[in-house]
Scaffold this active site. Structure first.
Site, PDB file in Angstrom:
ATOM      1  N   LYS A 173       5.344  -2.292   8.131  1.00  0.00           N
ATOM      2  CA  LYS A 173       6.426  -1.523   7.493  1.00  0.00           C
ATOM      3  C   LYS A 173       7.680  -2.390   7.486  1.00  0.00           C
ATOM      4  CE  LYS A 173       6.913   2.900   8.056  1.00  0.00           C
ATOM      5  NZ  LYS A 173       7.194   4.238   8.634  1.00  0.00           N
ATOM      6  N   ILE A 187       0.817  -1.222   0.000  1.00  0.00           N
ATOM      7  CA  ILE A 187       0.000   0.000   0.000  1.00  0.00           C
ATOM      8  C   ILE A 187       0.851   1.273   0.000  1.00  0.00           C
ATOM      9  CG2 ILE A 187      -1.984  -1.080   1.087  1.00  0.00           C
ATOM     10  CD1 ILE A 187      -1.063  -0.015   3.757  1.00  0.00           C
ATOM     11  N   GLY A 188       2.176   1.143   0.060  1.00  0.00           N
ATOM     12  CA  GLY A 188       2.999   2.353   0.044  1.00  0.00           C
ATOM     13  C   GLY A 188       4.474   2.011   0.079  1.00  0.00           C
ATOM     14  N   GLY A 208      11.535   5.987   1.278  1.00  0.00           N
ATOM     15  CA  GLY A 208      12.955   5.894   0.993  1.00  0.00           C
ATOM     16  C   GLY A 208      13.617   4.691   1.632  1.00  0.00           C
ATOM     17  N   VAL A 263       5.492  -0.506   2.788  1.00  0.00           N
ATOM     18  CA  VAL A 263       4.386  -0.748   3.712  1.00  0.00           C
ATOM     19  C   VAL A 263       3.376  -1.677   3.052  1.00  0.00           C
ATOM     20  CG1 VAL A 263       2.591   0.280   5.141  1.00  0.00           C
ATOM     21  CG2 VAL A 263       4.719   1.526   4.736  1.00  0.00           C
ATOM     22  N   ASP A 289      10.187  15.105  12.039  1.00  0.00           N
ATOM     23  CA  ASP A 289       9.806  15.063  10.624  1.00  0.00           C
ATOM     24  C   ASP A 289       8.308  15.315  10.472  1.00  0.00           C
ATOM     25  OD1 ASP A 289      10.155  14.850   7.916  1.00  0.00           O
ATOM     26  OD2 ASP A 289      10.047  12.669   7.866  1.00  0.00           O
TER      27      ASP A 289
END
Length: 717
Positions: free
Chosen positions: A41, A18-19, A22, A26, A135
């Site tokens: 992840k 799904i993602g 860098g 995921v 971040d």
């Protein structure tokens, strides 16, 4: 990496990717132990052999696992599978705040305020646990389907010690704080800067700084002033702009010192959009000078552009030197007119003349002298005031007070303290000490607990005069209301009822076989209980019966037993079984099925099959055709009279009438080739019989002759 269908640690079944970022990929996966979907992840293979990356990846789990808050993505588990390191997290259905802004454009101030309060609430908990995110950006904030915002990706966060932590400059360049851009140490105030930039983007639909590359943008964070949001959109509340400008001050000490302080101002804006909060008016001048960056800093940022992580490490002195303290003292006296760069190393400071490092710059020497004189005068004044206070010179007699009102004969010249949020007893004690008259009012409020000061009529920091009287609004707590019963109502109807009653609504969904899809299964708080007005009521809405599907297997050429077993293995049923002949499929095997193989159907669906009876057996029969004729030999036809001719083909015990009709003299002879052929089952015991009768029924067959014959032809079926 991982593929769909893989089982990790005998627990997590990978569903789909799904993602990707860098450092990691995921996946959506099913946790078969807790029967729920999660996000996994996984560290990319190129980093798995790098101990520093693995350590940082594990620190993400350790840092985030201890955080539990509705506005933070929960971390459930961490592990390793075949050399791949992974973290198991809460799966949040929704889009990132960045995507939300791209889809909707700039947000109205009410939505932006709601969003930033949620984000700050999550970050506040992280800071309380000594975890700095480093971040914060819209890409790391998820807007869930029910409107809840969740902060994710604590991947570069580090546990903060009691001292300020020094680290490499991290974070995304459009949201990075000046100290991070320089490579200096960062603390909670760096997160506050990023929160301010995020709020700026929500209010304006843009980031404050854009440049040709990351280095340019980083330099703008260090040197350039942010254009106030109201210059783009004057409809932004004045108070909200001041919060943005305070959160994004270049110097960390000029920002909010804690997330809690920023959150407090945001809640004030929720009550009064133009409340006096945030950055002081004196700091809003558009003529403020640009902060200059040193040569070393510029070189470091330029080198960072080639660094894969976009970071550079600067040496950081943990202890403040006397020279740094002198810089700060002089800066407070002379403001921006004082010529030094606060971030240069000591040996490069403009406090020293470049030609002679042992001699002070003449301007600097004069500034230090003046500063010392002013400081001495200030110390003398402070001592004098303290002595006069101790001797009672400023004391005045206090007049009696009523129950809800207190007055003084004379109010000393003081600045009004910030009483909002204090306990009533503490606030009144402070006002008594300052000899300030006050009036007490009480009201319900969402933001403050019962007994806390919710409002004050004189703003904090205002200079008090002798006749001033401050009105304090003391919170009576949240106003309670009865929670309506919405169970069994439709989702939309339930939401309307609850919102009309003054509640916010959060909707969860789950499968239920008994409750119709779209209807409310349960609610929390329960119906007819009391809850604070404006609080959230969670309703669970039925998704109807959970439809579990199975793929239909290929049953062709299986036996009935084999077909039934194959269907049972995927939770399907064997339906009707029919039979038919087949030249290509063996007897007892499946010729066809009612639903094609590979089709997804609901579990427990019945599949009909057709079984082969083998090859169809061949039956032999015969077709009989006729030749010859029947002729009149000696019969004299009376005028106008007919005769009846009957021709019968007998096969064993069966008889077939070939002719049974009336004929006149002109119709004779009767030609057999005109007779219709017939199909007979056998060629044995065949005989062809004919008879002739006159109209009176007399047998006159002897007066006629026949040459009829039957010809047989084999017919196979």
């Amino acid at each position: 990496m991982f593929e769909a269908g893989m089982i990790i640690q005998n627990r997590y079944e990978i569903a789909e990717e799904i993602g990707s970022g860098g450092m990691s990929v995921v996946y959506k996966a099913m946790d078969h132990v807790l029967n729920r979907y999660i996000a996994m992840k996984v560290l990319k293979p190129e980093f798995s052999d790098d101990k520093s990356f693995v350590t940082k990846f594990r620190m993400e789990a350790q840092s985030a696992a201890g955080l539990s808050h509705p506005n933070i993505v929960n971390v459930f588990d961490v592990g390793e599978e075949s050399g791949y390191y992974y973290i198991v997290m809460e799966l949040v259905e929704g889009i990132t705040l960045k995507e939300y802004i791209q889809q909707n454009g700039r947000l109205n101030y009410a939505t932006a305020l709601d969003f930033i309060i949620q984000i700050c609430s999550g970050i506040e908990v992280a800071h309380e646990h000594h975890t700095i995110h480093r971040d914060i950006k819209p890409q790391n904030i998820i807007v869930s389907k029910n409107g809840t915002l969740k902060v994710t990706d604590f991947g570069i966060a580090k546990a903060a010690t009691s001292n300020t932590v020094a680290s490499s400059a991290m974070g995304s360049v459009h949201y990075i704080s000046p100290e991070q851009a320089r490579g200096g140490f960062s603390d909670e105030r760096s997160d506050i800067y990023s929160l301010g930039i995020t709020l700026y983007e929500m209010l304006t639909g843009r980031v404050p700084f854009e440049g040709e590359n990351n280095v340019t943008v980083a330099l703008m964070h260090i040197q350039s002033e942010i254009i106030p949001p109201r210059e783009y959109y004057p409809d932004i509340p004045y108070g909200l702009e001041r919060i943005v400008l305070k959160a994004t001050q270049k110097k960390p000490e000029q920002r909010y010192l804690t997330t809690n302080a920023m959150l407090s101002d945001l809640k004030k804006i929720a009550m009064d959009p133009n409340a006096e909060v945030g950055v002081p008016s004196t700091m809003l001048s558009n003529n403020a000078p640009t902060i200059q960056i040193s040569t070393d800093e510029l070189a470091a940022i330029n080198s960072a552009a080639g660094d894969p992580q976009g970071v550079s490490v600067f040496p950081v002195n943990q202890r403040r030197t006397e020279l740094e303290e002198a810089k700060e003292a002089l800066d407070s006296l002379y403001g921006d007119d004082y010529p030094y760069d606060e971030d240069e190393e000591d040996d490069e400071s403009p406090l020293y003349d470049e030609k002679n490092e042992d001699e002070l710059d003449p301007k600097m020497e004069k500034a230090i002298t003046i500063g010392a004189i002013v400081a001495t005068c200030l110390i003398g004044i402070i001592i004098l005031v303290a002595v006069l206070s101790i001797t009672g010179v400023f004391k005045k007699n206090k007049k009696p007070t009523t129950t809800e009102e207190a007055t003084t004969t004379e109010s000393a010249t003081n600045k009004m303290p910030d009483l909002v949020g204090m306990d009533e007893e503490e606030a009144l004690k402070l006002l008594d000490e300052l000899k300030v008259a006050y009036v007490i009012e009480r009201d319900y409020t969402e933001l403050y607990d019962e007994g806390k000061v919710a409002e004050q009529s004189i703003s904090a920091g205002s200079v008090l005069t002798e006749n001033d009287k401050v009105t304090l609004v003391i919170s009576k707590g949240k106003k309670m209301a009865n929670v309506p019963d919405v169970v069994s109502k439709s989702s939309d109807e339930a939401k309307s009822i609850l919102e009309a009653a003054g509640f916010k609504v959060e909707i969860d969904e789950e499968y239920d076989e008994e409750v119709e899809e779209g209807k409310v299964i349960s609610q929390s708080p329960d119906a007819n209980s009391s809850a604070a007005e404006g609080s959230t009521v969670t309703i669970v809405v039925s998704k109807g019966e959970e439809v579990k599907v199975a793929k239909v297997p290929d049953l062709k050429k299986k036996t009935v037993t084999e077909a039934e077993t194959a269907l049972s293995e995927v939770k399907l049923k064997l339906g009707n079984v029919t039979q038919e002949y087949s030249d290509s499929v063996k007897e007892g095997q499946v010729i066809s099925q009612s639903i094609a193989a590979g089709t997804e159907v609901k579990e427990e669906t019945s599949i009909d099959i057709t079984i082969s009876k083998g090859k169809k057996p061949v039956k032999t029969s015969y077709s009989a055709s006729f030749s010859g004729s029947i002729s009149n030999s000696s019969y004299t036809f009376p005028e106008g009279k007919l005769v009846k001719i009957t021709v019968t083909l007998k096969v064993g015990d069966s008889s077939y009438n070939i002719v049974n009709d009336w004929y006149d003299e002109a119709s004779l002879p009767l030609d057999g080739s005109s007779f219709a052929s017939c199909e007979i089952p056998s060629k044995d015991n065949i005989s062809l019989i004919y008879s002739v009768q006159d109209d009176a029924g007399n047998d006159i067959t002897g007066s006629f002759s026949s040459s009829l014959q039957a010809k047989l032809k084999v017919v196979e079926h």
